[in-house]
Design a protein around this motif. Structure first.
Motif, mmCIF file in Angstrom:
data_model
loop_
_atom_site.group_PDB
_atom_site.id
_atom_site.type_symbol
_atom_site.label_atom_id
_atom_site.label_comp_id
_atom_site.label_asym_id
_atom_site.label_seq_id
_atom_site.Cartn_x
_atom_site.Cartn_y
_atom_site.Cartn_z
ATOM 1 N N GLN A 127 1.041 -1.564 0.119
ATOM 2 C CA GLN A 127 -0.001 0.097 0.239
ATOM 3 C C GLN A 127 1.482 1.447 -0.039
ATOM 4 O OE1 GLN A 127 -1.693 -1.020 4.072
ATOM 5 N NE2 GLN A 127 -4.080 -1.347 2.370
ATOM 6 N N ALA A 128 2.394 1.272 0.781
ATOM 7 C CA ALA A 128 3.099 2.568 1.177
ATOM 8 C C ALA A 128 3.596 2.387 -0.283
ATOM 9 C CB ALA A 128 3.482 2.390 2.110
ATOM 10 N N LYS A 129 4.279 1.592 -0.923
ATOM 11 C CA LYS A 129 4.219 1.143 -2.389
ATOM 12 C C LYS A 129 3.218 2.154 -3.378
ATOM 13 C CE LYS A 129 7.377 -0.365 -5.648
ATOM 14 N NZ LYS A 129 8.330 -1.599 -6.467
ATOM 15 N N LYS A 130 2.110 1.844 -3.488
ATOM 16 C CA LYS A 130 1.600 1.887 -3.977
ATOM 17 C C LYS A 130 0.928 3.795 -3.927
ATOM 18 C CE LYS A 130 -3.331 1.912 -5.946
ATOM 19 N NZ LYS A 130 -4.690 0.712 -5.848
ATOM 20 N N ARG A 131 1.186 4.214 -2.695
ATOM 21 C CA ARG A 131 0.987 5.656 -2.261
ATOM 22 C C ARG A 131 2.400 6.654 -2.519
ATOM 23 N NH1 ARG A 131 -1.448 9.907 -2.951
ATOM 24 N NH2 ARG A 131 -0.810 11.460 -0.997
ATOM 25 N N ALA A 132 3.835 5.819 -2.066
ATOM 26 C CA ALA A 132 4.603 6.718 -2.825
ATOM 27 C C ALA A 132 5.024 6.628 -4.352
ATOM 28 C CB ALA A 132 5.708 5.648 -2.118
ATOM 29 N N ILE A 165 9.558 17.113 -0.638
ATOM 30 C CA ILE A 165 8.039 17.813 -0.150
ATOM 31 C C ILE A 165 7.129 16.602 -0.983
ATOM 32 C CG2 ILE A 165 6.441 19.217 -1.960
ATOM 33 C CD1 ILE A 165 8.016 20.938 -2.943
ATOM 34 N N ALA A 166 7.436 15.781 -1.655
ATOM 35 C CA ALA A 166 6.209 14.249 -1.362
ATOM 36 C C ALA A 166 6.502 13.668 -0.217
ATOM 37 C CB ALA A 166 7.037 13.085 -2.397
ATOM 38 N N ILE A 167 7.452 13.994 0.426
ATOM 39 C CA ILE A 167 7.919 12.853 1.851
ATOM 40 C C ILE A 167 6.825 13.645 2.897
ATOM 41 C CG2 ILE A 167 9.601 12.182 3.997
ATOM 42 C CD1 ILE A 167 11.734 11.970 1.659
ATOM 43 N N ALA A 168 7.148 15.338 2.683
ATOM 44 C CA ALA A 168 6.365 16.213 3.720
ATOM 45 C C ALA A 168 5.313 15.972 3.260
ATOM 46 C CB ALA A 168 6.597 17.122 3.716
ATOM 47 N N LEU A 169 4.303 15.866 2.786
ATOM 48 C CA LEU A 169 3.039 15.806 2.101
ATOM 49 C C LEU A 169 2.592 14.318 2.349
ATOM 50 C CD1 LEU A 169 3.129 18.152 -0.804
ATOM 51 C CD2 LEU A 169 1.905 18.421 1.628
ATOM 52 N N ALA A 170 3.130 13.458 2.293
ATOM 53 C CA ALA A 170 3.156 12.010 2.708
ATOM 54 C C ALA A 170 1.728 11.911 3.301
ATOM 55 C CB ALA A 170 4.029 11.077 2.912
ATOM 56 N N CYS A 171 1.709 11.916 4.560
ATOM 57 C CA CYS A 171 0.777 11.886 5.522
ATOM 58 C C CYS A 171 -0.454 12.547 5.207
ATOM 59 C CB CYS A 171 0.786 11.411 6.658
ATOM 60 S SG CYS A 171 2.464 10.229 7.055
ATOM 61 N N ASN A 172 -0.617 13.651 4.442
ATOM 62 C CA ASN A 172 -1.913 15.162 4.464
ATOM 63 C C ASN A 172 -1.509 15.751 5.129
ATOM 64 O OD1 ASN A 172 -2.550 14.063 1.749
ATOM 65 N ND2 ASN A 172 -3.986 13.148 2.545
#
Length: 349
Positions: A127-132, A165-172
């Motif tokens: 799931q995490a890979k798909k979201r990444a 930015i992707a890392i920072a936004l990962a968890c909304n």
């Protein structure tokens, strides 16, 4: 608008061999849901220390001396480090100035994005890979299926910042702190990153605190602006308040020293002198020694925050009813006119 974050009389110091450095000296501001607040000022004004205090990421010598940091009513100052670990990344995230130092050079990009998703969102690795992959696509990384298995050194500076930015936004996150996120990038990439942050903010409806020394960046990014000097906010207001009706002489200096499209080849204005030694903050208005418009009272008493309008406040004795009426210098008036001629339209944000 509902208040998401309230900072009340925040004081942050650092213990050094020479004594206590008073880096932040009573900062107060609010942040509303979906809003972008820019904090501007010279190096050493306390901008980054303020942002690090919000995240409880101060260096070992730093400590919060007093004040409150209320996130949806909960005081983060009272949280333990273990409690803050659950909040960082999930409720408050940060984009740092140098992406290379923010990324682990020994870990693949995908694993670095997935880490927060697995920890804070309880996702499986699949799931995490798909979201990444979705996040890499969202921040404009081409070929995310390939890039997810690469290391930071295989990315350009602009691409690394997109990954951060992707890392920072990962968890909304509810609050995103961006500490000079475009300083190390060229102008073209800078514009792309700023546009990206605005677009993503609209998608996830997060609030942003944007730390910068570049007022040119602020005009098209922020809703409100807080001007910091010597560990204090000396003026705060909407973007229009600050750019078209500045009241503090320090804000005049910052505006006067920035170029506009109407600027000529003549030398830009430079604020004389240098910021004070925060081991021994001066009595009165800290900006007085550099202020050509300083009054006698500036060296004796610290000015309160005077109300200019419902959205605009400034800490300068020039706003006292008994003070002489002084207009901004000609260089500032020219910049203000330049902004009016070329500048920000309501649809720019």
């Amino acid at each position: 608008m509902s208040k998401l974050l309230e900072v009340k009389d925040l004081k942050v110091s650092f213990n050094t061999y020479n004594g206590e450095v008073q880096a932040v000296r009573g900062v107060s501001f609010d942040l509303n849901k979906g809003e972008t607040l820019a904090i501007v000022g010279e190096s050493g004004s306390g901008k980054s220390v303020t942002s690090m205090a919000l995240m409880q990421l101060l260096a070992s010598a730093g400590f919060i001396k007093d004040g409150q940091i209320l996130l949806e009513g909960e005081d983060l100052v009272k949280k333990s480090n273990k409690e803050m670990q659950k909040i960082r990344g999930k409720d408050i995230s940060m984009v740092f100035q140098d992406p290379m130092s923010s990324l682990n050079p020994t870990m693949k990009i995908g694993n670095q994005i997935m880490e927060g998703l697995i920890k804070h969102q309880n996702m499986s690795r699949d799931q995490a890979k798909k979201r990444a992959l979705e996040l890499l696509h969202q921040v404009g990384i081409p070929q995310p299926e390939v890039r997810i298995n690469q290391y930071p050194h295989q990315f350009s500076g602009g691409m690394r910042q997109r990954v951060v930015i992707a890392i920072a936004l990962a968890c909304n996150p509810k609050v995103l702190i961006a500490d000079e996120p475009t300083t190390a990038l060229d102008v073209t990439i800078q514009a792309q990153i700023l546009e990206l942050m605005k677009d993503i903010q609209k998608e996830i409806d997060s609030a942003i605190i944007f730390i910068t020394h570049d007022l040119g960046v602020v005009a098209n990014v922020a809703d409100r602006v807080a001007v910091m000097y010597a560990g204090k906010i000396v003026e705060i207001g909407t973007v229009d308040d600050i750019f078209y009706n500045p009241k503090h002489p320090y804000t005049w200096g910052l505006l006067g020293s920035m170029p506009t499209l109407d600027s000529t080849d003549e030398e830009l204005y430079a604020i004389p002198g240098s910021p004070p030694d925060m081991l021994k903050p001066p009595v009165g208005d800290a900006f007085a020694p550099r202020n050509e418009f300083a009054l006698e009272i500036d060296t004796q008493m610290e000015p309160p925050m005077f109300k200019v309008s419902d959205t605009h406040y400034a800490a300068t004795w020039l706003l006292h009813e008994d003070a002489p009426k002084i207009n901004p210098p000609e260089s500032v008036m020219q910049r203000m006119q330049g902004f009016a001629n070329t500048g920000r339209k309501d649809g720019d944000k």
